[in-house]
Design a protein around this motif. Structure first.
Motif, PDB file in Angstrom:
ATOM      1  N   ASN A 146       0.872  -1.172   0.000  1.00 44.38           N
ATOM      2  CA  ASN A 146       0.000   0.000   0.000  1.00 44.38           C
ATOM      3  C   ASN A 146       0.906   1.218   0.000  1.00 44.38           C
ATOM      4  OD1 ASN A 146      -2.566  -1.085   0.091  1.00 44.38           O
ATOM      5  ND2 ASN A 146      -2.500  -1.379   2.300  1.00 44.38           N
ATOM      6  N   GLU A 156       2.596  10.249  -8.710  1.00 44.06           N
ATOM      7  CA  GLU A 156       1.536   9.273  -8.968  1.00 44.06           C
ATOM      8  C   GLU A 156       1.805   8.477 -10.242  1.00 44.06           C
ATOM      9  OE1 GLU A 156      -1.708  12.198  -8.947  1.00 44.06           O
ATOM     10  OE2 GLU A 156      -2.926  10.641  -8.038  1.00 44.06           O
ATOM     11  N   PHE A 170       0.136  -3.104  -6.571  1.00 46.31           N
ATOM     12  CA  PHE A 170       0.180  -2.173  -5.432  1.00 46.31           C
ATOM     13  C   PHE A 170      -1.139  -1.428  -5.371  1.00 46.31           C
ATOM     14  CE2 PHE A 170       0.762   2.217  -7.118  1.00 46.31           C
ATOM     15  CZ  PHE A 170       0.674   1.895  -8.457  1.00 46.31           C
ATOM     16  N   ASN A 171      -1.373  -0.771  -4.239  1.00 40.81           N
ATOM     17  CA  ASN A 171      -2.565   0.058  -4.114  1.00 40.81           C
ATOM     18  C   ASN A 171      -2.100   1.462  -3.758  1.00 40.81           C
ATOM     19  OD1 ASN A 171      -5.276   0.680  -4.081  1.00 40.81           O
ATOM     20  ND2 ASN A 171      -5.501   0.175  -1.905  1.00 40.81           N
ATOM     21  N   LEU A 172      -2.596   2.459  -4.516  1.00 42.87           N
ATOM     22  CA  LEU A 172      -2.146   3.832  -4.317  1.00 42.87           C
ATOM     23  C   LEU A 172      -3.204   4.613  -3.561  1.00 42.87           C
ATOM     24  CD1 LEU A 172       0.219   5.712  -5.120  1.00 42.87           C
ATOM     25  CD2 LEU A 172      -1.192   6.484  -7.002  1.00 42.87           C
ATOM     26  N   ILE A 173      -2.795   5.283  -2.492  1.00 38.92           N
ATOM     27  CA  ILE A 173      -3.724   6.089  -1.715  1.00 38.92           C
ATOM     28  C   ILE A 173      -3.218   7.523  -1.785  1.00 38.92           C
ATOM     29  CG2 ILE A 173      -4.782   6.362   0.570  1.00 38.92           C
ATOM     30  CD1 ILE A 173      -3.641   3.207   0.620  1.00 38.92           C
ATOM     31  N   ALA A 174      -3.934   8.360  -2.537  1.00 40.11           N
ATOM     32  CA  ALA A 174      -3.413   9.682  -2.873  1.00 40.11           C
ATOM     33  C   ALA A 174      -4.198  10.786  -2.168  1.00 40.11           C
ATOM     34  CB  ALA A 174      -3.451   9.886  -4.378  1.00 40.11           C
TER      35      ALA A 174
ATOM     36  N   PHE B  66      -2.263   6.746 -14.142  1.00 39.76           N
ATOM     37  CA  PHE B  66      -2.103   6.695 -12.692  1.00 39.76           C
ATOM     38  C   PHE B  66      -3.017   5.639 -12.078  1.00 39.76           C
ATOM     39  CE2 PHE B  66      -4.776  10.174 -14.111  1.00 39.76           C
ATOM     40  CZ  PHE B  66      -5.993   9.844 -13.546  1.00 39.76           C
ATOM     41  N   GLN B  67      -2.576   5.094 -10.972  1.00 32.41           N
ATOM     42  CA  GLN B  67      -3.366   4.107 -10.237  1.00 32.41           C
ATOM     43  C   GLN B  67      -4.434   4.834  -9.424  1.00 32.41           C
ATOM     44  OE1 GLN B  67      -4.531   1.084  -9.813  1.00 32.41           O
ATOM     45  NE2 GLN B  67      -2.645   0.044  -9.229  1.00 32.41           N
ATOM     46  N   SER B  69      -7.059   4.326  -6.094  1.00 27.77           N
ATOM     47  CA  SER B  69      -7.309   3.473  -4.928  1.00 27.77           C
ATOM     48  C   SER B  69      -8.504   2.542  -5.176  1.00 27.77           C
ATOM     49  CB  SER B  69      -7.568   4.376  -3.726  1.00 27.77           C
ATOM     50  OG  SER B  69      -8.082   3.636  -2.653  1.00 27.77           O
ATOM     51  N   GLN B  70      -8.358   1.271  -4.759  1.00 23.38           N
ATOM     52  CA  GLN B  70      -9.410   0.269  -5.012  1.00 23.38           C
ATOM     53  C   GLN B  70     -10.694   0.642  -4.296  1.00 23.38           C
ATOM     54  OE1 GLN B  70      -7.630  -3.310  -3.568  1.00 23.38           O
ATOM     55  NE2 GLN B  70      -5.904  -3.026  -4.950  1.00 23.38           N
ATOM     56  N   LYS B 160      -1.619  -3.674   9.519  1.00 21.32           N
ATOM     57  CA  LYS B 160      -1.897  -4.401   8.283  1.00 21.32           C
ATOM     58  C   LYS B 160      -1.688  -5.906   8.436  1.00 21.32           C
ATOM     59  CE  LYS B 160      -0.644  -4.618   3.440  1.00 21.32           C
ATOM     60  NZ  LYS B 160       0.426  -4.481   2.454  1.00 21.32           N
ATOM     61  N   ALA B 355      -8.155  11.198   0.733  1.00 20.42           N
ATOM     62  CA  ALA B 355      -7.795  10.225  -0.295  1.00 20.42           C
ATOM     63  C   ALA B 355      -8.908   9.281  -0.718  1.00 20.42           C
ATOM     64  CB  ALA B 355      -6.568   9.402   0.134  1.00 20.42           C
TER      65      ALA B 355
END
Ligand SMILES: N[C@@H](CCC(=O)N[C@@H](CS)C(=O)NCC(=O)O)C(=O)O
Lengths: 339, 408
Positions: A146, A156, A170-174, B66-67, B69-70, B160, B355
């Protein structure tokens, strides 16, 4: 937030519609008596306000140098803290005259956003920070992580590229603001905090336990950071670009904040005389007075002095000159000559 | 002579004619606005051109690098970096905005009505609890509440690589989110959905019939329980006869292997990220405080005589509230309630701070920063909020006209 967004959009559109058409930036700046400078919302070493609202940092001094070149007074600047997300709209709408906020020079930004990069005042690259306890030694071990970062950044995009090209998930938290990124990473929401390496050094001090984190060895991108102006005003662009060049040239010639005035009087060296206004009409060609560079240097010092004062090894950021040393000292800093 | 005085008379008449004057003034106004608009648009184009920018929506076909968030939106639109376009990013933002807006509206309504009624209760504990709740939540800025819930919740959660199990092996919680079983419909599940829809129609029919019957004979059918029965039995039988065509994918937790791979495994089960939970919690609790006051005001607006009359007819307090007070209070409640619903939608844009990838964050933020089409993108964003506002307002108006006093 939505109200603010719409409001700023409305103001932005209104300014697109009315603003820049009227006068050149230099005229407008002279008329109002100060430069409006877009900076970060608080990145120690680069642009940071203390308790009484005094701004300091490498990016801040870039603006002060331009103010000194224009007005002969480095204090004629007002600062607008901007998030990464807001910065380009703020510049192109005319809300600020210079954006000096650890902003990476990329082709898209240069060619599609209606902006021009006046130069580079810090060569950087993107890095990653992880808690030491994770036991990770290299970014290649980060599959499944994460990751916390800022929205509206090159960061990003780079991190996405890096993980894609290494076939890792991966997981992106922006987040919008850097402080929330740090807080979320600190709370353990993310395994990794990624941003420019200089940013990691600057933000580390905000963690509960700064020593319990390591920066991984990989540098995954090129981040040439520098001041930005609106496209379409060549005069203003030249003023900012050559102020930066003057600071770098000053370091090369050994001209400092303390000795600049004396050097002007005591020298026969034509390069020094040209820089400090003893020979030629370089300032007038920019629409300024001929002692523009002398004023900039006496306001903030040469590039090296500004570097050491704000981000160098003796500051909390402890950043070595590295590639940001002069070309003659093994770095890549190389300013075009004044002649 | 006569003719001349006649024309001047009619000219004066025209000038003095309120109607004509109104039309002329309005036409002048319209012209001014149009000129102003033309000036704005023209100047905008000139200025954009000076900066080397152009207007246009072609950027929507570009792929986004860009990624995101899920979240619900990325799942709904199968977001994939390098394949999905900005057009899809737009819809992901919309989906995420609507999800919290709708969930927020539901939760805020339930909590708000409860608190509003509690505040009017004679029970001192209920009353003071509701009063405290309302006064605190109404007076602390929403952004602060959002940060409070987000960081308070984050700090309180297990890390986590740890978990707090709600139902062991089935549902659990840690700092990366809430993990639940994910429903995976198998072949034939469509039939179950059809059965549910048909049963719902049947329930409506039964309700209608029961109403008619009550009008005629005065007998009351247990509509509620009949409805529940229908909704459970018919789809249930279809479901079982098809061999249970629904599979639940459980979240999986690993305690061994590399540090980064420990914990809940990505992609298994349903994940609700803490950002979403915090936004939902903050929006619901905050708006509920306002709704509670609206409900209280609505109930107080129904004259005391109504309650007394109802009691005099021997109707129990519970029924008095449900059948006499609330229906009348609704007329007062609905208009301000509508604006609270609209507020939830608009306030959801604060989520960018923590976010949660809703519209403002992911489209007017991340995407805008990459392509720089301020005017087009802000316009697209405003259209979404406008549409949502108009639809909500239309629905509430319809509902309002249904419950408003029918004068005979
Ligand atoms: N150089 C990158 C990233 C710039 C950036 O926004 N960095 C963050 C993290 S170092 C920052 O400056 N935050 C400070 C703030 O938001 O005020 C870019 O230009 O996109």
């Amino acid at each position: 937030m939505i109200k603010r967004t719409i409001l700023s959009a409305a103001v932005g559109i209104a300014m697109f519609a009315t603003g820049a058409n009227a006068a050149t930036t230099l005229e407008a700046v002279k008329a109002k008596g100060f430069i409006q400078c877009g900076v970060s919302q608080g990145l120690p070493g680069f642009s940071n306000a203390d308790d009484s609202g005094n701004w300091t940092g490498l990016d801040v001094e870039m603006c002060r140098a331009v103010a000194a070149a224009v007005f002969g007074d480095g204090s004629k600047v007002k600062f607008s803290p901007l998030s990464a997300k807001q910065r380009f709209t703020a510049l192109s709408s005319g809300e600020v005259d210079i954006l000096s906020r650890n902003t990476t020079w990329t082709m898209t930004r240069d060619t599609q956003l209606g902006l021009n990069f006046a130069g580079v005042n810090y060569y950087d690259g993107q890095g990653m920070m992880v808690p030491t306890a994770l036991g990770v030694k290299s970014a290649t071990e980060l599959d499944g992580a994460n990751i916390c970062t800022n929205t509206g950044t090159t960061t990003e995009l780079n991190i996405t590229d890096y993980f894609r090209s290494n076939n890792m998930s991966f997981n992106l938290i922006a987040f919008e603001k850097a402080d929330e990124v740090v807080a979320a990473y600190d709370a353990g929401r993310c395994d990794v905090y990624t941003t420019d390496r200089s940013g990691l050094a600057a933000q580390r001090g905000k963690l509960t336990n700064p020593d319990a984190h390591v920066v991984l060895p990989e540098i995954i991108s090129k981040e040439p950071l520098g001041p930005v102006v609106r496209q379409g005003d060549d005069q203003w662009f030249n003023i900012v670009r050559w102020t930066l060049n003057a600071l770098i040239n000053a370091e090369e010639m050994g001209i400092t904040q303390a000795n600049a005035k004396a050097r002007l009087k005591g020298t026969e060296n034509p390069a020094i005389k040209r820089l400090l206004g003893g020979e030629g009409k370089f300032g007038e060609e920019l629409g300024l007075s001929n002692d523009w560079a002398l004023n900039a240097i006496t306001a903030v010092g040469n590039y090296g002095e500004s570097y050491e004062r704000n981000v160098g090894p003796n500051t909390p950021l402890k950043l070595d000159r590295g590639v940001n040393a002069l070309w003659s000292n093994g770095g890549i800093l190389y300013a075009a000559p004044i002649r | 002579m006569g003719i001349k005085s006649d024309t001047s008379f009619s000219l004066r008449k025209i000038i003095n004619d309120k109607h004509v004057r109104g039309v002329v003034l309005q036409a002048m106004m319209l012209l001014l606005v149009a000129l102003g608009l033309y000036w704005l648009v023209d100047n905008t184009l000139v200025n954009l051109d000076n900066q080397g920018k152009s207007l246009g929506f072609n950027f929507l076909q570009t792929t986004a690098g860009f990624q995101i968030s899920q979240t619900f939106g990325t799942w709904l639109f199968d977001y994939e970096v390098g394949k999905s376009t900005y057009w899809e990013v737009y819809f992901i933002g919309i989906a995420n905005t609507f999800l919290v807006a709708i969930l927020g509206i539901i939760a805020a309504t339930v909590i708000g009505f409860t608190m509003g009624i509690m505040r009017l209760s004679n029970n001192i504990v209920f009353k003071s609890f509701a009063t405290t709740y309302i006064e605190i939540l109404r007076n602390v800025p929403l952004l602060l509440q959002l940060f409070f819930w987000y960081f308070a919740v984050l700090r309180a959660m297990p890390g986590k690589r740890e978990k707090f199990e709600i139902i062991p092996g089935v549902a659990g919680l840690n700092i990366t989110g809430l993990y639940l079983p994910a429903p995976q419909p198998q072949g034939g599940f469509d039939l179950v959905l059809i059965a549910i829809a048909l049963s719902a129609l049947l329930v409506f029919g039964v309700r209608h019939y029961a109403g008619k019957r009550q009008d005629k004979t005065g007998e009351i059918l247990p509509v509620f329980w009949l409805g529940v029965g229908i909704m459970v039995v018919i789809p249930g039988l279809v479901f079982l006869s098809l061999g249970s065509p629904l599979f639940w994918e459980l979240p999986e937790f690993k305690e061994t292997g590399s540090m980064l791979r420990r914990g809940y495994q990505p992609g298994l089960g349903m994940l609700i990220v803490p950002e979403m939970l915090a936004v939902w919690l903050a929006l619901s609790l905050y708006t509920a405080a306002f709704i509670a006051e609206i409900v209280r005001g609505g109930i107080l607006a129904v004259s005391k005589g109504q309650t007394e009359a109802s009691y005099a007819l021997g109707i129990r307090p519970n029924y008095t509230l449900r059948l006499v007070i609330i229906p009348q209070a609704m007329r007062v409640i609905i208009p301000p309630l509508t604006s609270q619903y609209l507020n939830i939608t608009k306030n959801s844009s604060l989520a960018v701070a923590i976010a949660y990838p809703e519209l403002v964050s992911v489209f007017a933020g991340t995407a805008l920063n990459q392509v720089g089409k301020e005017i087009e993108m802000i316009f697209m964003m405003m259209m979404v909020y406008l549409t949502f506002s108009l639809v909500t307002a239309a629905f509430m108006n319809w509902y309002n006209s249904k419950v408003k006093l029918i004068e005979r």
